[in-house]
Write an enzyme that holds these catalytic residues in place. Structure first.
Site, short mmCIF file in Angstrom:
data_model
loop_
_atom_site.label_atom_id
_atom_site.label_comp_id
_atom_site.label_asym_id
_atom_site.label_seq_id
_atom_site.Cartn_x
_atom_site.Cartn_y
_atom_site.Cartn_z
N ASP A 1 55.21 -62.40 12.72
CA ASP A 1 54.37 -62.04 13.88
C ASP A 1 54.44 -63.20 14.89
OD1 ASP A 1 51.63 -62.80 11.73
OD2 ASP A 1 52.30 -64.07 13.38
N CYS B 1 71.54 -56.14 17.50
CA CYS B 1 72.43 -55.04 17.09
C CYS B 1 73.00 -55.32 15.71
CB CYS B 1 73.57 -54.90 18.09
SG CYS B 1 74.83 -53.75 17.54
N HIS C 1 61.83 -66.53 8.29
CA HIS C 1 62.17 -65.11 8.07
C HIS C 1 62.32 -64.33 9.35
CE1 HIS C 1 60.30 -65.61 3.82
NE2 HIS C 1 61.55 -66.05 3.87
N CYS D 1 72.56 -50.03 20.71
CA CYS D 1 73.03 -51.23 21.40
C CYS D 1 73.73 -50.85 22.71
CB CYS D 1 74.00 -51.96 20.47
SG CYS D 1 74.93 -53.27 21.27
N SER E 1 51.46 -66.84 -1.16
CA SER E 1 51.40 -66.71 -2.62
C SER E 1 52.52 -67.50 -3.27
CB SER E 1 51.51 -65.23 -3.00
OG SER E 1 52.72 -64.70 -2.45
N ASN F 1 43.85 -71.51 0.46
CA ASN F 1 44.06 -70.14 -0.01
C ASN F 1 42.82 -69.75 -0.82
OD1 ASN F 1 45.03 -67.79 -1.42
ND2 ASN F 1 47.12 -68.53 -1.07
N CYS G 1 77.69 -51.84 22.24
CA CYS G 1 78.66 -51.19 21.34
C CYS G 1 78.12 -49.89 20.75
CB CYS G 1 79.04 -52.15 20.20
SG CYS G 1 77.78 -52.27 18.92
C1 BV8 Z 1 67.68 -64.74 -0.46
C2 BV8 Z 1 60.52 -60.69 6.42
C3 BV8 Z 1 69.91 -64.80 -1.19
C4 BV8 Z 1 60.53 -59.19 6.39
C5 BV8 Z 1 60.30 -61.41 4.10
C6 BV8 Z 1 65.01 -60.13 -7.47
C7 BV8 Z 1 65.50 -59.08 -6.70
C8 BV8 Z 1 65.86 -59.26 -5.36
C9 BV8 Z 1 65.73 -60.51 -4.76
C10 BV8 Z 1 65.22 -61.54 -5.53
C11 BV8 Z 1 64.88 -61.37 -6.86
N1 BV8 Z 1 64.42 -62.56 -7.32
C12 BV8 Z 1 64.46 -63.48 -6.34
C13 BV8 Z 1 64.99 -62.89 -5.26
C14 BV8 Z 1 65.21 -63.53 -3.99
C15 BV8 Z 1 64.20 -62.98 -2.99
C16 BV8 Z 1 62.81 -63.24 -3.51
O1 BV8 Z 1 62.32 -64.35 -3.47
N2 BV8 Z 1 62.14 -62.16 -4.02
C17 BV8 Z 1 60.81 -62.31 -4.54
C18 BV8 Z 1 60.02 -61.03 -4.26
C19 BV8 Z 1 60.90 -62.57 -6.03
N3 BV8 Z 1 64.41 -63.72 -1.78
C20 BV8 Z 1 65.29 -63.25 -0.88
O2 BV8 Z 1 65.91 -62.21 -0.98
C21 BV8 Z 1 65.51 -64.18 0.30
N4 BV8 Z 1 66.91 -64.31 0.50
O3 BV8 Z 1 67.30 -65.15 -1.51
O4 BV8 Z 1 69.00 -64.61 -0.13
C22 BV8 Z 1 71.14 -65.13 -0.51
C23 BV8 Z 1 71.58 -66.46 -0.54
C24 BV8 Z 1 72.75 -66.74 0.08
C25 BV8 Z 1 73.48 -65.74 0.74
C26 BV8 Z 1 73.00 -64.43 0.77
C27 BV8 Z 1 71.82 -64.11 0.17
C28 BV8 Z 1 64.92 -63.57 1.56
C29 BV8 Z 1 63.43 -63.42 1.40
C30 BV8 Z 1 62.83 -63.04 2.74
C31 BV8 Z 1 62.23 -61.64 2.62
N5 BV8 Z 1 61.58 -61.32 3.89
N6 BV8 Z 1 59.72 -61.17 5.29
C32 BV8 Z 1 59.19 -58.62 6.76
O5 BV8 Z 1 58.23 -59.39 6.98
O6 BV8 Z 1 59.12 -57.38 6.82
S1 BV8 Z 1 59.29 -61.92 2.83
C33 BV8 Z 1 57.72 -61.46 3.21
O7 BV8 Z 1 57.03 -61.51 2.02
C34 BV8 Z 1 57.00 -62.42 4.10
O8 BV8 Z 1 57.81 -62.93 5.13
C35 BV8 Z 1 56.53 -63.47 3.16
O9 BV8 Z 1 57.47 -64.49 3.07
C36 BV8 Z 1 56.49 -62.73 1.87
C37 BV8 Z 1 55.07 -62.52 1.52
O10 BV8 Z 1 54.69 -63.72 1.06
P1 BV8 Z 1 53.36 -64.38 1.63
O11 BV8 Z 1 53.56 -64.75 3.04
O12 BV8 Z 1 53.02 -65.45 0.66
O13 BV8 Z 1 52.30 -63.24 1.63
P2 BV8 Z 1 51.60 -62.65 0.33
O14 BV8 Z 1 51.00 -61.35 0.72
O15 BV8 Z 1 52.56 -62.72 -0.81
O16 BV8 Z 1 50.43 -63.67 0.02
C38 BV8 Z 1 49.37 -63.80 0.93
C39 BV8 Z 1 48.60 -65.00 0.45
O17 BV8 Z 1 47.57 -65.23 1.40
C40 BV8 Z 1 47.93 -64.76 -0.89
O18 BV8 Z 1 48.11 -65.91 -1.70
C41 BV8 Z 1 46.47 -64.58 -0.52
O19 BV8 Z 1 45.60 -65.09 -1.53
C42 BV8 Z 1 46.37 -65.44 0.70
N7 BV8 Z 1 45.30 -65.08 1.64
C43 BV8 Z 1 44.73 -63.88 1.86
N8 BV8 Z 1 43.77 -63.99 2.82
C44 BV8 Z 1 43.77 -65.29 3.21
C45 BV8 Z 1 44.74 -65.98 2.47
N9 BV8 Z 1 44.98 -67.29 2.62
C46 BV8 Z 1 44.23 -67.94 3.54
N10 BV8 Z 1 43.28 -67.35 4.30
C47 BV8 Z 1 43.04 -66.03 4.17
N11 BV8 Z 1 42.09 -65.44 4.92
ZN ZN Z 2 76.21 -53.85 19.44
#
Ligand code: BV8
Ligand code: ZN
Length: 251
Positions: free
Chosen positions: A104, A127, A119, A152, A194, A218, A155
């Site tokens: 955001d 595109c 991210h 796009c 998290s 947190n 293209c």
């Molecule tokens: C990569 C953008 C490799 C999109 C996001 C098994 C299968 C598939 C993949 C994997 C796997 N195991 C590991 C992986 C790798 C994977 C991964 O980590 N998966 C996890 C689920 C296990 N990672 C990837 O795929 C990454 N890329 O590894 O590439 C590679 C390497 C080389 C070459 C090619 C490829 C890419 C990961 C990025 C994914 N995209 N976002 C979109 O937003 O739509 S991730 C998305 O989820 C968010 O961006 C964020 O990062 C994540 C959520 O996490 P948080 O931000 O922590 O949010 P969450 O809800 O989890 O927690 C909220 C927290 O806030 C809680 O703790 C809560 O208590 C707290 N809270 C609540 N209220 C409050 C508060 N805190 C303070 N104040 C409050 N009021």
């Molecule tokens: Zn294009």
């Protein structure tokens, strides 16, 4: 709100601070986090079914519609006191870098100047085929329906959200910068994450290993507990303004 004296001393002595944020930093703006039981975005969708390139290729309007729904939500939300407190901290430090997992624009809208986006951003699509950046118009729909992605102009390929999906690598410039800042900071505040998504979740640990003071803000426990110097349990929108005041603006 009371804070450990030692924490305030660390913040007052700090030159460089990194604030590492996740979805919880935007929670009090009204944006559901990914995992919180009641509001998690993923509560209604299978995350692995939506935030992946495969999902987009399979059903572009469904995935594009989800991002447009989120963009409408963000457009109707305001930064919360956590975002403003982070921006306020900039006035007291020689360097404050926000390393965010969020897609955001609330950190910008609150006045944060130096933001590293691990991210990507929902506001900067491009595109899928020729990678030409696409300029979005004002968000129209907020109903959560399917919306065909734009074509796009160069293209005729499909325009895709400018975010990093699961299975996609992080932008190398952002990742390199995040590693550099984590290695050099005096204090890293991990706010509202998290700590389960990698490689982003390595950043706080790397900072700690390189000697930074590691602080978590947190309401819940996370995977980071064993590495913390200080754990401030509660909502970021309440804790961060109080922390900035206690450290930098004592009465
Ligand atoms: C990569 C953008 C490799 C999109 C996001 C098994 C299968 C598939 C993949 C994997 C796997 N195991 C590991 C992986 C790798 C994977 C991964 O980590 N998966 C996890 C689920 C296990 N990672 C990837 O795929 C990454 N890329 O590894 O590439 C590679 C390497 C080389 C070459 C090619 C490829 C890419 C990961 C990025 C994914 N995209 N976002 C979109 O937003 O739509 S991730 C998305 O989820 C968010 O961006 C964020 O990062 C994540 C959520 O996490 P948080 O931000 O922590 O949010 P969450 O809800 O989890 O927690 C909220 C927290 O806030 C809680 O703790 C809560 O208590 C707290 N809270 C609540 N209220 C409050 C508060 N805190 C303070 N104040 C409050 N009021
Ligand atoms: Zn294009």
């Amino acid at each position: 709100m009371e804070f450990p004296r030692e924490l305030l001393t660390h913040l007052q002595a700090a030159e460089k601070v990194v604030v590492f944020t996740g979805a919880g930093a935007s929670a009090e703006s009204g944006i559901p986090t990914f995992r919180d039981a009641l509001t998690g975005l993923w509560e209604n969708f299978d995350p692995m079914a939506l935030a992946t390139p495969q999902a987009f290729d399979e059903n572009p309007p469904f995935v594009w519609g989800w991002y447009e729904w989120r963009r409408a939500l963000v457009a109707n939300c305001e930064p919360n006191p956590a975002h403003y407190a982070i921006a306020e901290m900039q006035n007291y430090l020689s360097s404050l870098v926000v390393v965010t997992q969020n897609v955001d624009d609330l950190h910008e809208r609150a006045g944060a100047k130096d933001i590293v986006r691990l991210h990507g951003s929902m506001h900067h699509p491009y595109c899928r085929d020729c990678h030409l950046p696409y300029t979005l118009g004002p968000v129209t729909q907020g109903g959560g329906e399917e919306v065909p992605p734009p074509q796009c102009p160069q293209c005729q390929g499909l325009v895709r959200p400018g975010v990093v999906w699961f299975g996609e690598s992080l932008p190398s410039d952002a990742w390199e910068r995040a590693l550099e800042e984590a290695a050099q900071c005096d204090v890293l505040l991990s706010v509202g994450t998290s700590s389960v998504v990698y490689p982003a979740a390595d950043i706080p640990r790397l900072a700690k290993e390189q000697g930074a003071c590691l602080v978590q803000v947190n309401p819940d426990e996370t995977g980071l507990e064993p590495f913390l110097d200080f754990s401030l349990q509660g909502p970021a929108g309440e804790i961060l303004p109080a922390l900035v005041e206690a450290a930098y603006e004592p009465a």
